[in-house]
Design an enzyme around this catalytic site. Structure first.
Site, short mmCIF file in Angstrom:
data_model
loop_
_atom_site.label_atom_id
_atom_site.label_comp_id
_atom_site.label_asym_id
_atom_site.label_seq_id
_atom_site.Cartn_x
_atom_site.Cartn_y
_atom_site.Cartn_z
N THR A 86 13.17 -4.22 2.63
CA THR A 86 12.84 -3.03 1.84
C THR A 86 14.07 -2.67 1.03
O THR A 86 15.14 -3.27 1.20
CB THR A 86 12.48 -1.84 2.76
OG1 THR A 86 13.68 -1.39 3.41
CG2 THR A 86 11.45 -2.21 3.80
N ASP A 87 13.94 -1.68 0.18
CA ASP A 87 15.10 -1.25 -0.61
C ASP A 87 16.22 -0.74 0.31
O ASP A 87 17.39 -0.98 0.08
CB ASP A 87 14.70 -0.14 -1.59
CG ASP A 87 13.90 -0.72 -2.76
OD1 ASP A 87 13.98 -1.96 -2.95
OD2 ASP A 87 13.20 0.05 -3.43
N CYS A 88 15.80 -0.02 1.34
CA CYS A 88 16.81 0.55 2.23
C CYS A 88 17.26 -0.44 3.30
O CYS A 88 18.34 -0.32 3.88
CB CYS A 88 16.30 1.84 2.85
SG CYS A 88 14.58 1.78 3.36
N TYR A 89 16.40 -1.41 3.62
CA TYR A 89 16.71 -2.41 4.65
C TYR A 89 16.47 -3.81 4.09
O TYR A 89 15.43 -4.43 4.35
CB TYR A 89 15.83 -2.20 5.88
CG TYR A 89 16.11 -0.90 6.60
CD1 TYR A 89 17.25 -0.78 7.41
CD2 TYR A 89 15.24 0.17 6.51
CE1 TYR A 89 17.50 0.40 8.08
CE2 TYR A 89 15.48 1.35 7.18
CZ TYR A 89 16.63 1.46 7.97
OH TYR A 89 16.87 2.63 8.63
#
Ligand code: SF4
Ligand code: SF4
Lengths: 134, 395
Positions: B137-140
């Site tokens: 994901t964008d954050c992970y």
């Protein structure tokens, strides 16, 4: 004399009638406790051999001269005490009374001299405390 | 009338003056001195059990990598842990087997390694292979991770067992003519053996059969460390038929327990393999029972002759859920090595280690005697009847 032992038959030896010669030529009594021998494959048998000391030694020499390897039975089934939880699950599995639950302590003991190396306990022990060593 | 409070007992523990005995020792004390005298003398009775408890497992926080990762599948030594939690959290269950395990395809399967063994390896301080995958994901952003970890490297590891310390259990026999491979061990045909699995007179819930002192927050021995009762366990069924001594005649109460895995030892958390069934975890649990009054003392003095278990056929009645029993035997009979069912004498085998149970009760007794381990008053006791499931009321 009388002794239990493990005989290991390399694949080249498995079609020879060793028991027959041990009985006939060496006057020995052979009690086969467990055997796993297949034609042209290596095999293994746990036997008890009894007879005169002279015959006994000559018989073993004969086996070795034909390529059979002889191991003492004591090396076979090992009870790893530190793995044993003393759960007791093995005591009804062992057919020879070699694994016993001592009362009232409720501690399991392995009586190696009674073990006939059937190996039933190896997979039946939940903690895998019984090990076969050759 | 003897009355003691938790506070009074703890004051004595702190002062090193508490009288602590095991659930085995208290039996002969009551026989010799009677209930009243023993209740006056004894402050705490310790119990123990060490048996396979399938409903066990641990929550792990596996720690963040760089870049960060939201792990969607997690494997520890090839055994999958449930990762449908926050980014690096996962729960590993004791009975989980590797995806590559041949299970029962070649019946009976051996089940040499699984969740229980991973838990044991971790508490033994061994390195375990952590493999994780993610969709990113964008954050992970990270999608794949592989590294060796030890328990000490993990930010948190909390043993949380939804069902432990079963109060009573079936005695398993096999009425059929083929060998059965069960979670109760190997059952030989035609009642060749009878397997049972509790520590009888030492077992925690047999010593406080109506749960007067055990509930959320009870401090216990768990896996060699300190843990707590967190809830009633799954399948908790307090309405089971009971004898006059309050002891249930069938499986009844259960406990959910929790504790810090980092304190625990592989002596008391043991991965086990049941041929043809699967893997499990042997868990050591010990519960101290405060002697608040004579009634509680009397409960703790229960002996194997007064505790009965149902004999159940595992070829038909258990798997089909028929609920039929073919007899009832006492733990004294079970422990003698032979029970009689009908006109037959059947050899018995335990699956739960009585010797382990005794060692736990003794260890816990020593901890308390040393003044380190104080007793806790539960926030509420686990329900003694299904009508009284009321978690709001503290005792
Ligand atoms: S089954 Fe294994 S762990 Fe249990 S008592 Fe026997 S040898 Fe020990
Ligand atoms: S190998 Fe067979 S005889 Fe020996 S201890 Fe194991 S079960 Fe008993």
């Amino acid at each position: 004399m009388k002794q239990k032992m493990v005989l290991y038959f390399p694949s080249t030896t498995t079609e020879q009638p060793f028991t027959y010669y041990l009985i006939k030529d060496y006057n020995l009594m052979i009690n086969i406790l467990k055997a796993n021998i297949n034609p042209r494959k290596e095999g293994r048998a746990v036997v008890e051999i009894s007879g005169d000391k002279k015959d006994y030694l000559a018989g073993l020499e004969y086996l070795q001269s034909r390529g059979v390897k002889i191991f003492p039975l004591e090396q076979e089934i090992v009870w790893q005490e530190d793995r044993c939880t003393h759960c007791g699950a093995c005591v009804v599995i062992c057919p020879a009374g070699a694994l016993v639950l001592e009362r009232p302590e409720m501690e399991v003991k392995f009586l190696g001299e009674k073990c006939i190396v059937c190996e039933h306990c190896i997979k039946a022990c939940p903690s895998r405390a019984m090990e076969a060593r050759y | 009338m003897i009355k003691k409070t938790y506070e009074e007992i703890n004051a004595k523990i702190r002062a090193g003056e508490a009288v602590v005995v095991t659930a085995e020792e208290v039996i002969s004390m009551v026989r010799e001195q009677g209930v009243e005298e023993t209740a006056a003398a004894v402050d705490v009775v310790t119990t123990g059990t060490f048996g396979p408890m399938c409903s066990s497992g641990a929550f792990f926080c596996l720690g963040h990598s760089k870049p960060r990762m939201k792990m969607s599948r997690v494997f520890l030594n090839g055994v999958e842990a449930y990762a449908g939690l926050a980014a690096v959290d996962a729960y590993l269950g004791a009975t989980q087997i590797p995806e590559t395990d041949p299970d029962n395809k070649n019946f009976p399967g051996e089940f040499n390694y699984g969740g229980g063994h991973v838990l044991e390896d971790l508490v033994a301080g061994k390195e375990v292979l952590l493999e994780a995958t993610a969709y990113g994901t964008d954050c992970y952003p990270k999608k794949k991770l592989e590294k060796m970890v030890r328990l000490e490297d993990l930010p948190q590891a909390t043993l949380y067992n939804p069902r432990n310390a079963y109060q009573n259990y079936n005695v398993a026999v096999n009425l059929s003519d083929r060998t059965l491979y069960t979670y109760m061990g190997i059952l030989k045909p035609n009642m060749g053996n009878a397997n049972y699995s509790t520590s009888g007179q030492l077992s925690p819930l047999f010593n406080d059969p109506l749960y007067r002192t055990i509930g959320m927050g009870t401090k216990i021995f768990l896996g060699g460390g300190v843990g707590y009762v967190s809830w009633q366990g799954t399948q908790h069924s307090p309405d089971a038929l009971r004898g006059e001594n309050g002891v249930p005649l069938t499986p009844a109460g259960t406990l959910a327990v929790i504790g810090d895995m980092k304190q625990m030892s592989s002596k008391w958390l043991r991965g086990v393999s049941f041929m043809g069934y699967g893997v499990s975890l042997m868990v050591g649990v010990g519960i101290p029972i405060p002697i608040l009054d004579e009634e509680i003392l009397k409960f703790t003095a229960v002996s194997d002759e007064e505790i009965f278990a149902p004999v159940v056929d595992y070829s038909e009645s258990y798997p089909q859920g028929l609920g039929e029993t073919i007899g009832q035997v006492s733990y004294a009979q079970l422990k003698s090595g032979e029970i009689s069912v009908g006109d037959r004498l059947i050899p018995t085998a335990p699956l739960s280690s009585y010797r382990g149970a005794r060692d736990i009760a003794i260890l816990l007794k020593e901890w308390i005697q040393e003044g380190e381990f104080l007793l806790t008053r539960p926030v509420f006791t686990i329900p003694a009847s299904s009508e009284k499931f009321n978690y709001k009321g503290a005792i």
